[in-house]
Design a protein around this motif. Structure first.
Motif, PDB file in Angstrom:
ATOM      1  N   ASN A  43       0.801  -1.229   0.000  1.00  0.00           N
ATOM      2  CA  ASN A  43       0.000   0.000   0.000  1.00  0.00           C
ATOM      3  C   ASN A  43       0.832   1.276   0.000  1.00  0.00           C
ATOM      4  O   ASN A  43       0.272   2.363   0.002  1.00  0.00           O
ATOM      5  CB  ASN A  43      -1.019  -0.003   1.145  1.00  0.00           C
ATOM      6  N   GLU A 100      -3.200  -2.500  -1.433  1.00  0.00           N
ATOM      7  CA  GLU A 100      -4.080  -2.797  -0.312  1.00  0.00           C
ATOM      8  C   GLU A 100      -3.268  -2.982   0.954  1.00  0.00           C
ATOM      9  O   GLU A 100      -2.124  -3.416   0.916  1.00  0.00           O
ATOM     10  CB  GLU A 100      -4.823  -4.098  -0.641  1.00  0.00           C
ATOM     11  N   ASN A 101      -3.860  -2.705   2.085  1.00  0.00           N
ATOM     12  CA  ASN A 101      -3.298  -3.036   3.379  1.00  0.00           C
ATOM     13  C   ASN A 101      -3.283  -4.564   3.489  1.00  0.00           C
ATOM     14  O   ASN A 101      -4.258  -5.234   3.125  1.00  0.00           O
ATOM     15  CB  ASN A 101      -4.180  -2.409   4.466  1.00  0.00           C
ATOM     16  N   LEU A 131      -3.439  -6.789   5.961  1.00  0.00           N
ATOM     17  CA  LEU A 131      -4.460  -7.431   6.792  1.00  0.00           C
ATOM     18  C   LEU A 131      -5.827  -7.367   6.119  1.00  0.00           C
ATOM     19  O   LEU A 131      -6.543  -8.361   6.057  1.00  0.00           O
ATOM     20  CB  LEU A 131      -4.506  -6.777   8.178  1.00  0.00           C
ATOM     21  N   ARG A 132      -6.196  -6.203   5.594  1.00  0.00           N
ATOM     22  CA  ARG A 132      -7.487  -6.080   4.901  1.00  0.00           C
ATOM     23  C   ARG A 132      -7.541  -6.989   3.679  1.00  0.00           C
ATOM     24  O   ARG A 132      -8.573  -7.558   3.359  1.00  0.00           O
ATOM     25  CB  ARG A 132      -7.761  -4.626   4.511  1.00  0.00           C
ATOM     26  N   PHE A 133      -6.419  -7.140   3.003  1.00  0.00           N
ATOM     27  CA  PHE A 133      -6.367  -8.028   1.840  1.00  0.00           C
ATOM     28  C   PHE A 133      -6.731  -9.458   2.253  1.00  0.00           C
ATOM     29  O   PHE A 133      -7.565 -10.100   1.621  1.00  0.00           O
ATOM     30  CB  PHE A 133      -4.967  -7.985   1.217  1.00  0.00           C
ATOM     31  N   SER A 151      -2.231 -10.160  13.418  1.00  0.00           N
ATOM     32  CA  SER A 151      -3.610 -10.577  13.136  1.00  0.00           C
ATOM     33  C   SER A 151      -3.698 -11.371  11.839  1.00  0.00           C
ATOM     34  O   SER A 151      -4.674 -12.088  11.615  1.00  0.00           O
ATOM     35  CB  SER A 151      -4.524  -9.354  13.047  1.00  0.00           C
ATOM     36  N   GLU A 189      -8.377 -10.449   4.874  1.00  0.00           N
ATOM     37  CA  GLU A 189      -9.764 -10.499   5.332  1.00  0.00           C
ATOM     38  C   GLU A 189     -10.756 -10.469   4.167  1.00  0.00           C
ATOM     39  O   GLU A 189     -11.795 -11.116   4.209  1.00  0.00           O
ATOM     40  CB  GLU A 189     -10.061  -9.307   6.250  1.00  0.00           C
ATOM     41  N   LYS A 190     -10.421  -9.737   3.123  1.00  0.00           N
ATOM     42  CA  LYS A 190     -11.361  -9.397   2.055  1.00  0.00           C
ATOM     43  C   LYS A 190     -11.405 -10.378   0.887  1.00  0.00           C
ATOM     44  O   LYS A 190     -12.475 -10.695   0.386  1.00  0.00           O
ATOM     45  CB  LYS A 190     -10.953  -8.003   1.562  1.00  0.00           C
ATOM     46  N   TYR A 191     -10.269 -10.859   0.436  1.00  0.00           N
ATOM     47  CA  TYR A 191     -10.226 -11.624  -0.806  1.00  0.00           C
ATOM     48  C   TYR A 191     -10.500 -13.105  -0.605  1.00  0.00           C
ATOM     49  O   TYR A 191     -10.099 -13.691   0.394  1.00  0.00           O
ATOM     50  CB  TYR A 191      -8.883 -11.427  -1.526  1.00  0.00           C
ATOM     51  N   GLU A 212       0.390  -4.924  13.611  1.00  0.00           N
ATOM     52  CA  GLU A 212      -0.861  -5.350  12.998  1.00  0.00           C
ATOM     53  C   GLU A 212      -0.706  -6.694  12.277  1.00  0.00           C
ATOM     54  O   GLU A 212      -1.641  -7.480  12.204  1.00  0.00           O
ATOM     55  CB  GLU A 212      -1.348  -4.281  12.022  1.00  0.00           C
ATOM     56  N   ASN A 237      -6.149 -14.770  10.605  1.00  0.00           N
ATOM     57  CA  ASN A 237      -6.952 -14.702   9.389  1.00  0.00           C
ATOM     58  C   ASN A 237      -6.535 -15.751   8.364  1.00  0.00           C
ATOM     59  O   ASN A 237      -7.371 -16.289   7.649  1.00  0.00           O
ATOM     60  CB  ASN A 237      -6.895 -13.298   8.783  1.00  0.00           C
TER      61      ASN A 237
END
Length: 189
Positions: free
Chosen positions: A78, A104-105, A107-109, A135, A111-113, A132, A139
């Motif tokens: 990111n 993308e961040n 962690l969010r990646f 986490s 969680e999201k994909y 971070e 996940n």
């Protein structure tokens, strides 16, 4: 910085000259790949593998993986400057068909994909001050995106104490200067 071995051997890599990114040194990357290629305790082969390069920076790990025969590398980064250099490196090496890039961040990646396949190797190189990333391990387990014979490679500052040891086995670790490289396997329930 350059690609060390494989079909793209000695190709130079662009990298930003700033203090926000910390490219993986050639010597450390070479040692990681030597361990990967010669260790019999991991059960993971770089050839034909799917590689996830989290906190990818300029992509030196994932690009080296493709050079050495990985089927595809996925980059998650990111930082704008690092992304520019990563995309330049992909263009320079003509690897558009062997990679995917996500701005993308990390962690969010995770969680999201949702992927239709599982990864063989995940390389994590978060900033040393970043907590971070811890986490991400939870996940990874929840999302079930790792093959049974997977390997997670984590680059941290040596003598790190924040690792969630209940989530994985440390198969091996090595120290290079102020860096420590962990070779991990996520524990299954």
């Amino acid at each position: 910085m350059r690609i060390i071995r494989g079909r793209l051997k000695n190709k130079k890599l662009n990298f930003p000259i700033n203090l926000k990114t910390r490219p993986l040194k050639d010597r450390v990357r070479e040692n990681i790949f030597n361990i990967l290629e010669h260790s019999t305790s991991f059960g993971t082969d770089i050839k034909n593998s799917f590689v996830l390069d989290l906190y990818a920076g300029i992509g030196s790990f994932g690009l080296e993986s493709v050079s050495r025969g990985a089927k595809k590398s996925f980059f998650v980064e990111n930082n704008t400057e690092a992304l520019k250099n990563l995309k330049k490196n992909i263009d320079l090496l003509k690897l558009e068909n062997n990679v995917e890039v996500y701005s993308e961040n990390a962690l969010r990646f995770i969680e999201k994909y949702n992927f239709k396949f599982k990864f063989d190797i995940i390389f994590l190189d978060p900033p040393y001050k970043d907590k971070e990333f811890l986490s991400i391990f939870d996940n990874l387990k929840k999302k079930n995106i790792l093959k049974k014979e997977h390997l997670i490679i984590l680059h941290r500052e040596k003598k790190t104490t924040e690792l969630p040891l209940k989530l994985f086995n440390i198969l091996e670790s090595r120290i290079y200067g102020r860096s420590e490289i962990f070779f991990l396997k996520l524990l299954r329930d």
